[in-house]
Design an enzyme around this catalytic site. Structure first.
Site, PDB file in Angstrom:
ATOM      1  N   HIS A  24      -2.257   6.789   4.506  1.00 38.17           N
ATOM      2  CA  HIS A  24      -1.129   5.841   4.589  1.00 38.17           C
ATOM      3  C   HIS A  24       0.173   6.408   4.032  1.00 38.17           C
ATOM      4  O   HIS A  24       0.997   5.697   3.452  1.00 38.17           O
ATOM      5  CB  HIS A  24      -1.469   4.522   3.871  1.00 38.17           C
ATOM      6  N   HIS A  80      -9.523  -4.035   1.272  1.00 41.94           N
ATOM      7  CA  HIS A  80      -8.456  -4.407   2.228  1.00 41.94           C
ATOM      8  C   HIS A  80      -9.100  -4.916   3.522  1.00 41.94           C
ATOM      9  O   HIS A  80     -10.221  -4.549   3.848  1.00 41.94           O
ATOM     10  CB  HIS A  80      -7.626  -3.139   2.496  1.00 41.94           C
ATOM     11  N   ASN A 139      -2.419  -2.204  -5.377  1.00 41.49           N
ATOM     12  CA  ASN A 139      -1.566  -3.399  -5.516  1.00 41.49           C
ATOM     13  C   ASN A 139      -2.497  -4.580  -5.732  1.00 41.49           C
ATOM     14  O   ASN A 139      -3.720  -4.447  -5.624  1.00 41.49           O
ATOM     15  CB  ASN A 139      -0.650  -3.619  -4.291  1.00 41.49           C
ATOM     16  N   LYS A 164      -0.535  -9.660  -3.716  1.00 42.96           N
ATOM     17  CA  LYS A 164       0.002  -8.579  -2.889  1.00 42.96           C
ATOM     18  C   LYS A 164       1.361  -8.952  -2.303  1.00 42.96           C
ATOM     19  O   LYS A 164       1.552 -10.078  -1.840  1.00 42.96           O
ATOM     20  CB  LYS A 164      -0.985  -8.274  -1.756  1.00 42.96           C
ATOM     21  N   CYS A 218       0.785  -1.243   0.000  1.00 45.92           N
ATOM     22  CA  CYS A 218       0.000   0.000   0.000  1.00 45.92           C
ATOM     23  C   CYS A 218       0.814   1.290   0.000  1.00 45.92           C
ATOM     24  O   CYS A 218       0.661   2.128  -0.884  1.00 45.92           O
ATOM     25  CB  CYS A 218      -0.927   0.026   1.212  1.00 45.92           C
TER      26      CYS A 218
HETATM   27 CA    CA Z   1      -3.126  -2.069  -0.765  1.00 41.32          CA
END
Ligand code: CA
Length: 446
Positions: free
Chosen positions: A152, A230, A289, A306, A94
């Site tokens: 993030h 997620h 991703n 991922k 991420c």
């Molecule tokens: Ca992600």
């Protein structure tokens, strides 16, 4: 016959060079326009919306052939634009993926190579402040700028979206968040905690629609970064009921979360239509991703997911849609990357993209068909001791603690047949490109 590469690090010239000071960044390929038409479009100052899904797999949207999930709203948007069937992100997890999108630069150039450790007050853990964001670029061009959803990119005040080019922020600063009301909440609006009572994906869709409505009479840039699908895997009963036919409860929850995501994006699309903004708004959609298969996602037909540098980790659902300016109903298999979003948005706005060399390119001439060439002659990845490079149909991968391998993506998209020893000179070319790129990078900051 090429000798199989030994697995020791001595076979990887780039590893020894990690940390070497860069003598000068690669020159970004020059944009092939602006043509008169695009200059006119920029004069109209069209809007740009970048929509990011989180850990959504390549095969989990209808427009890429997904069958058990349902994404009718995304499919309709994709069908009215250009689907990049070989669209990539700059990282397979991420935070560095977002750092690449935000800056138009490989995040490994500035040490943002790994996910940020969860230390909210740490002034060293975030997108380095010396980097300019896409929000900075669009704001400087006079656009109203908003970020909604998952950030993030650092939790300390110095990294707050309101200080990184976004007039408005609604969402959370960390890497994940509960979806159901009543669970732990870090939702805020411009630094002020909010008591959120909606399913979080719906809330982000509502907020995005509201942003569009409020700014419909001025040029705007919206970065809409859903955390769905997620973890934590949480969906409301009404959405779960849509997928009673899926026996696996994890896959069912994932499908329900993606369905809510699709509805939320549909809400934004409806708001654009209701306000007659479709022809003056570029919408970009991608996942940050590949899917984590442990939690019900699918990257079919690609390998792994991922955190991997195989295709399932870095090749993602990706489309760009701008009725009247970009063609509709097209797919384009030329490799592109999330790093292209900043220079493309800057071109739409007639903005100065950045003060540092970019790795991304303005995609508009390619998508409009005025440039039949390749946007990139090579794409690169590096994470936790693994590295990969793609040049044309070839992809060379250096998995950590394993032998180097090379695949022909044109005939082998799931990277099953290693052609390293058969294609010796191609492999050498790719090794050289990868080593040269690595010399330009810095060690990970964390
Ligand atoms: Ca992600």
């Amino acid at each position: 016959m090429r000798k199989p590469a030994p697995s020791s690090s001595s076979s990887r010239p780039w590893l020894a060079l990690v940390g070497a000071l860069t003598a000068g960044l690669a020159t970004a390929p020059a944009a092939a326009e602006p043509a008169a038409e695009l200059a006119a479009a920029a004069a109209a100052r069209p809007n740009v919306i970048v929509i990011v899904a989180d850990d959504l797999g390549y095969g989990d949207v209808g427009f890429n052939g997904g069958r058990d999930l349902r994404t009718p709203r995304l499919d309709a948007l994709a069908k009215s634009g250009v689907v990049a069937t070989e669209g990539y992100v700059a990282a397979s997890v991420c935070s560095p993926s977002r750092a690449g999108l935000m800056t138009g630069r490989y995040p490994q150039r500035f040490g943002h190579e790994n996910n940020i450790p969860e230390e909210p007050g740490n002034n060293n853990l975030g997108l380095p402040v010396a980097e300019k964001t896409i929000g900075d670029v669009m704001k400087a061009a006079g656009y109203a700028t908003g970020a909604i959803g998952k950030w993030h990119l650092g939790q300390a005040p110095v990294f707050h979206p309101n200080r990184r080019g976004f007039d408005e922020f609604f969402g959370f600063l960390g890497g994940m968040h509960d979806y159901l009301p009543g669970r732990a909440s870090q939702i805020e609006r411009n630094g002020v905690p909010v008591k959120e009572t909606r399913y979080l994906t719906n809330a982000f869709g509502d907020e995005a629609a509201d942003f569009v409505k409020r700014h419909r009479n001025e040029p705007f840039f919206l970065y809409l970064a859903f955390n769905a699908p997620h973890t934590p895997m949480q969906a409301p009963p009404g959405y779960l009921a849509r997928f009673a036919n899926i026996a696996d409860p994890t896959r069912r929850t994932y499908a329900a979360m993606v369905s809510a995501l699709d509805d939320a994006i549909g809400h934004v699309a409806d708001t654009l239509a209701e306000n007659n903004l479709e022809r003056r708004t570029l919408v970009v959609f991608l996942s940050d991703n590949g899917a984590n298969k442990t939690y019900g996602g699918s990257n079919a037909p690609l390998k792994n997911g991922k955190a991997s540098l195989y295709e399932g980790g870095v090749r993602i659902p990706f489309f760009l849609r701008w009725p009247g300016t970009l063609p509709a109903g097209r797919s384009d298999d030329r490799p592109i990357i999330s790093l292209d979003i900043l220079p493309t948005a800057a071109a739409v706005a007639g903005a100065n993209p950045a003060t540092k060399p970019l790795d991304g390119v303005n995609l508009l001439p390619y998508l409009r068909g005025t440039n039949q060439g390749q946007p990139h002659d090579a794409l690169f990845w590096r994470r936790k001791g693994s590295a990969a490079v793609r040049v044309a149909r070839w992809k060379l991968i250096e998995p950590k603690d394993n032998d180097e391998k090379m695949y022909d993506l044109a005939t082998d998209p799931d990277e099953s047949a290693d052609l390293l020893s058969r294609e010796d000179s191609t492999a050498t070319t790719l090794e050289t490109r990868l080593a040269a790129w690595n010399r330009q990078l810095v060690p990970p900051l964390w």
